[in-house]
Design an enzyme around this catalytic site. Structure first.
Site, mmCIF file in Angstrom:
data_model
loop_
_atom_site.group_PDB
_atom_site.id
_atom_site.type_symbol
_atom_site.label_atom_id
_atom_site.label_comp_id
_atom_site.label_asym_id
_atom_site.label_seq_id
_atom_site.Cartn_x
_atom_site.Cartn_y
_atom_site.Cartn_z
ATOM 1 N N ASP A 102 0.853 -1.196 0.000
ATOM 2 C CA ASP A 102 0.000 0.000 0.000
ATOM 3 C C ASP A 102 0.891 1.248 0.000
ATOM 4 O O ASP A 102 1.674 1.452 0.941
ATOM 5 C CB ASP A 102 -0.884 -0.049 1.262
ATOM 6 C CG ASP A 102 -2.036 0.938 1.212
ATOM 7 O OD1 ASP A 102 -2.121 1.723 0.251
ATOM 8 O OD2 ASP A 102 -2.852 0.915 2.154
ATOM 9 N N CYS A 137 -5.921 4.417 -3.355
ATOM 10 C CA CYS A 137 -6.119 3.033 -2.894
ATOM 11 C C CYS A 137 -7.373 2.352 -3.413
ATOM 12 O O CYS A 137 -7.320 1.262 -3.984
ATOM 13 C CB CYS A 137 -6.172 2.995 -1.369
ATOM 14 S SG CYS A 137 -4.855 3.878 -0.530
ATOM 15 N N ARG A 196 -7.953 -0.875 -6.182
ATOM 16 C CA ARG A 196 -8.319 -2.233 -5.764
ATOM 17 C C ARG A 196 -9.544 -2.726 -6.532
ATOM 18 O O ARG A 196 -9.662 -3.930 -6.825
ATOM 19 C CB ARG A 196 -8.607 -2.248 -4.259
ATOM 20 C CG ARG A 196 -7.338 -2.137 -3.444
ATOM 21 C CD ARG A 196 -7.506 -1.341 -2.158
ATOM 22 N NE ARG A 196 -6.197 -0.866 -1.726
ATOM 23 C CZ ARG A 196 -5.399 -1.535 -0.913
ATOM 24 N NH1 ARG A 196 -5.797 -2.669 -0.391
ATOM 25 N NH2 ARG A 196 -4.197 -1.069 -0.619
ATOM 26 N N LYS A 223 -6.168 -5.085 4.279
ATOM 27 C CA LYS A 223 -7.005 -3.925 3.982
ATOM 28 C C LYS A 223 -7.970 -4.245 2.844
ATOM 29 O O LYS A 223 -7.556 -4.702 1.781
ATOM 30 C CB LYS A 223 -6.074 -2.771 3.612
ATOM 31 C CG LYS A 223 -6.730 -1.545 3.044
ATOM 32 C CD LYS A 223 -5.728 -0.407 2.983
ATOM 33 C CE LYS A 223 -6.138 0.681 2.021
ATOM 34 N NZ LYS A 223 -5.236 1.845 2.085
ATOM 35 N N HIS A 273 -11.060 -1.974 1.825
ATOM 36 C CA HIS A 273 -11.242 -0.663 1.192
ATOM 37 C C HIS A 273 -12.083 -0.706 -0.084
ATOM 38 O O HIS A 273 -11.828 0.033 -1.043
ATOM 39 C CB HIS A 273 -9.874 -0.002 0.902
ATOM 40 C CG HIS A 273 -9.904 1.481 1.072
ATOM 41 N ND1 HIS A 273 -8.908 2.320 0.631
ATOM 42 C CD2 HIS A 273 -10.827 2.294 1.645
ATOM 43 C CE1 HIS A 273 -9.214 3.566 0.916
ATOM 44 N NE2 HIS A 273 -10.373 3.574 1.535
ATOM 45 N N SER A 302 -4.131 1.666 12.404
ATOM 46 C CA SER A 302 -2.913 1.501 13.182
ATOM 47 C C SER A 302 -2.351 0.096 12.975
ATOM 48 O O SER A 302 -3.093 -0.849 12.736
ATOM 49 C CB SER A 302 -3.221 1.727 14.660
ATOM 50 O OG SER A 302 -2.093 1.359 15.426
ATOM 51 N N HIS A 305 1.461 2.314 4.117
ATOM 52 C CA HIS A 305 0.572 3.484 4.211
ATOM 53 C C HIS A 305 0.715 4.096 5.605
ATOM 54 O O HIS A 305 1.021 3.396 6.562
ATOM 55 C CB HIS A 305 -0.858 2.978 3.987
ATOM 56 C CG HIS A 305 -1.885 4.047 3.687
ATOM 57 N ND1 HIS A 305 -2.229 5.009 4.599
ATOM 58 C CD2 HIS A 305 -2.644 4.268 2.584
ATOM 59 C CE1 HIS A 305 -3.167 5.791 4.066
ATOM 60 N NE2 HIS A 305 -3.436 5.365 2.838
ATOM 61 N N ASP A 332 -0.398 -0.806 -4.700
ATOM 62 C CA ASP A 332 -1.726 -0.389 -5.185
ATOM 63 C C ASP A 332 -1.697 0.969 -5.863
ATOM 64 O O ASP A 332 -2.631 1.332 -6.579
ATOM 65 C CB ASP A 332 -2.756 -0.400 -4.045
ATOM 66 C CG ASP A 332 -2.510 0.693 -3.014
ATOM 67 O OD1 ASP A 332 -1.358 1.133 -2.859
ATOM 68 O OD2 ASP A 332 -3.490 1.113 -2.358
ATOM 69 N N ASN A 333 -0.667 1.758 -5.603
ATOM 70 C CA ASN A 333 -0.482 3.051 -6.283
ATOM 71 C C ASN A 333 0.933 3.512 -5.976
ATOM 72 O O ASN A 333 1.676 2.833 -5.253
ATOM 73 C CB ASN A 333 -1.531 4.100 -5.841
ATOM 74 C CG ASN A 333 -1.692 4.206 -4.354
ATOM 75 O OD1 ASN A 333 -2.712 3.806 -3.793
ATOM 76 N ND2 ASN A 333 -0.694 4.733 -3.674
ATOM 77 N N LYS A 344 1.606 9.353 -5.407
ATOM 78 C CA LYS A 344 0.217 8.937 -5.191
ATOM 79 C C LYS A 344 -0.752 10.101 -5.428
ATOM 80 O O LYS A 344 -0.534 11.194 -4.923
ATOM 81 C CB LYS A 344 0.063 8.445 -3.752
ATOM 82 C CG LYS A 344 -1.358 8.111 -3.357
ATOM 83 C CD LYS A 344 -1.461 7.719 -1.891
ATOM 84 C CE LYS A 344 -2.895 7.364 -1.533
ATOM 85 N NZ LYS A 344 -3.029 6.938 -0.129
HETATM 86 CA CA CA Z 1 -2.612 2.974 -1.531
#
Ligand code: CA
Length: 465
Positions: free
Chosen positions: A43, A83, A87, A135, A137, A163, A222, A277-278, A295
């Site tokens: 991420d 993000c 995805r 994750k 999302h 976190s 991230h 993812d980016n 990003k």
């Molecule tokens: Ca991302």
């Protein structure tokens, strides 16, 4: 006539096993299982922040070893520079704008259209056991939960930016950042990156007699920038200490999962993809050099990502693939392996099956064109040419073969190429749905300012609302 020895033996066999028939014919060799699919997603990781991408001051020995046992894609792209839509493209194999999934927020509105089938749903139909770890999302509502989108097993959180440690604020029922095991809220101990790898490794071990699809979607690296204490100590004095420690932890986690495949003897029947993812983000100290941007914007640093495929014994090892590739390609590639021989890959996908390129070492472009769009910024890639269009501002044209850093706008010198690419973009846009939700005004304004500045080769002022 049977001898007394045979009779005694028969009596023993009858007593213990209920019969004395001839020993059974040796079992036929079981049909080999279809290949397993493992997608490991980082991420917001920087293009330049892995050893396999070249010089870096971060350490990624396990991911580098994975790359050395596979093919590294040097011109591979995700479908969005943030993000959530990225995805949506990855897991459906379709441009997410086709179903209105263009922007990243607000979380209450986002969600993958029920008619879209994820790779998990498609592989489940083929008898695969499917698991998502980390994750998600892709929507917070019940109907968007991974268990309803094709995943038999889910361990992770529905939102983003959580976190890495247990958090009383986040780990409470109803929080989009709370950890869930399937539909139950659960607590965890330790550092989340390691926990996700443990969960994925257990899933793989439990699936060894069935083909599986595992989607290991780290929230690393991230924000929030939080690292394990021992990892921090390892990188004491490092200029990017926290990122180095978080990246080291992610690498250890990748090693844990790949070692599991090796221990189970299924490494050579598992196709592994690793990608981000980016592009690296402005807020996590990542680096995208030699690419421009990060990003959230349409320069290469936003969407050209570290991307590798590894399948020892089947695809080449230690190779580089230079053709124009997309995260969209993972779905058709996986389906080509999972579907019975002679079956057609479902219609409507935007990705390309990469196997002919990987198995036959063909260095052509899987894609003639790639497109991006979010809010007022769009881009098109055609061969060596790249167009970025900012609505009601300007369009810039770069030749990436000569100018990977996207500094020389060639639009004035190449008006025909400019108009050709603008009309390709407009034709693609005609196939899309209107976005079903939009980003907050603050982000739209900041993102626009960043595009304007980078198009003019200037330093952007604000990079956050
Ligand atoms: Ca991302």
């Amino acid at each position: 006539m049977k001898s007394w020895k045979t009779i005694v033996l028969c009596l023993i066999l009858i007593f213990f096993f209920g019969g004395c028939s001839e020993p059974p014919e040796p079992l036929e060799e079981p049909e080999p299982l279809p290949p397993n699919i493992l997608i490991i997603l980082a991420d917001d990781a920087g293009y330049a922040d892995f050893g396999f991408q070249g010089e870096t001051d971060l350490s990624t020995p396990n991911i580098d070893r994975l790359a050395s046992r596979g093919v590294v894609f040097s011109d591979a792209h995700v479908t969005a520079t943030v993000c959530s839509p990225s995805r949506a493209g990855l897991l459906t194999g379709r441009y997410q704008q086709r179903f209105g999934y263009e922007s990243n927020s607000p979380p209450a509105s986002m969600g993958l259209d029920a008619a879209e089938r994820t790779l998990a749903a498609l592989l489940k139909e083929q008898g695969y056991r499917t698991g998502a770890f980390g994750k998600w999302h892709l929507g917070l509502q019940d109907e968007h939960h991974p268990n309803y989108r094709g995943f038999d097993e889910f361990y992770g959180f529905l939102g983003g930016s959580r976190s890495y440690f247990p958090s009383p604020l986040q780990d409470r029922p109803g929080s989009p950042r709370a950890i869930m095991h399937n539909r139950e809220y659960v607590s965890f101990e330790g550092y989340l990156t390691d926990v996700l790898a443990e969960r994925a490794a257990s899933f793989i071990a439990e699936s060894k007699n069935r083909p599986f699809f595992a989607y290991l979607s780290f929230n690393a690296v991230h924000t929030p920038m939080e690292a394990d204490r021992a990892d921090m100590n390892r990188f004491a004095g490092h200029q990017r200490q926290i990122l180095a420690a978080m990246t080291w932890a992610m690498d250890r986690a990748v090693g844990r999962v790949i070692d599991t495949l090796d221990e189970l003897g299924i490494r050579d029947n598992t196709l592994v993809f690793f990608l981000s993812d980016n592009g690296g983000a402005a807020f996590n100290n990542s680096r995208n050099l030699p690419l421009k941007g990060w990003k959230g914007n349409k320069f290469e640093g936003g969407h050209r990502v570290p991307f590798l495929a590894s399948w020892p014994g089947r695809i080449e090892e230690g190779a580089t693939f230079t053709g124009l590739t997309s995260s969209l390609d993972i779905v058709p590639t996986a389906l080509a392996l999972a579907l019975p021989e002679g079956s057609d890959i479902p219609a409507g996908l935007d990705g390309v099956d990469l196997l002919p390129f990987l198995l036959d070492d063909r260095q052509e472009n899987p894609h003639e064109l790639l497109f991006w769009r979010k809010e007022d910024a769009s881009a098109v890639r055609m061969g060596e040419w790249k167009l970025i269009r900012l609505d009601d501002y300007d369009s810039v044209l770069y030749n990436l073969e000569d100018d990977l850093g996207e500094t020389s706008d060639l639009s004035s010198a190449n008006p025909d190429k400019l108009s050709e690419m603008i009309s390709l973009l407009e034709s693609w846009e005609e196939e899309l749905e209107e976005p079903r939700w939009h980003e907050g005004e603050g982000w739209v304004r900041v993102t626009r300012n960043i595009h304007q500045a980078l198009m003019d080769n200037k330093e952007p002022g604000r990079i956050a609302p």
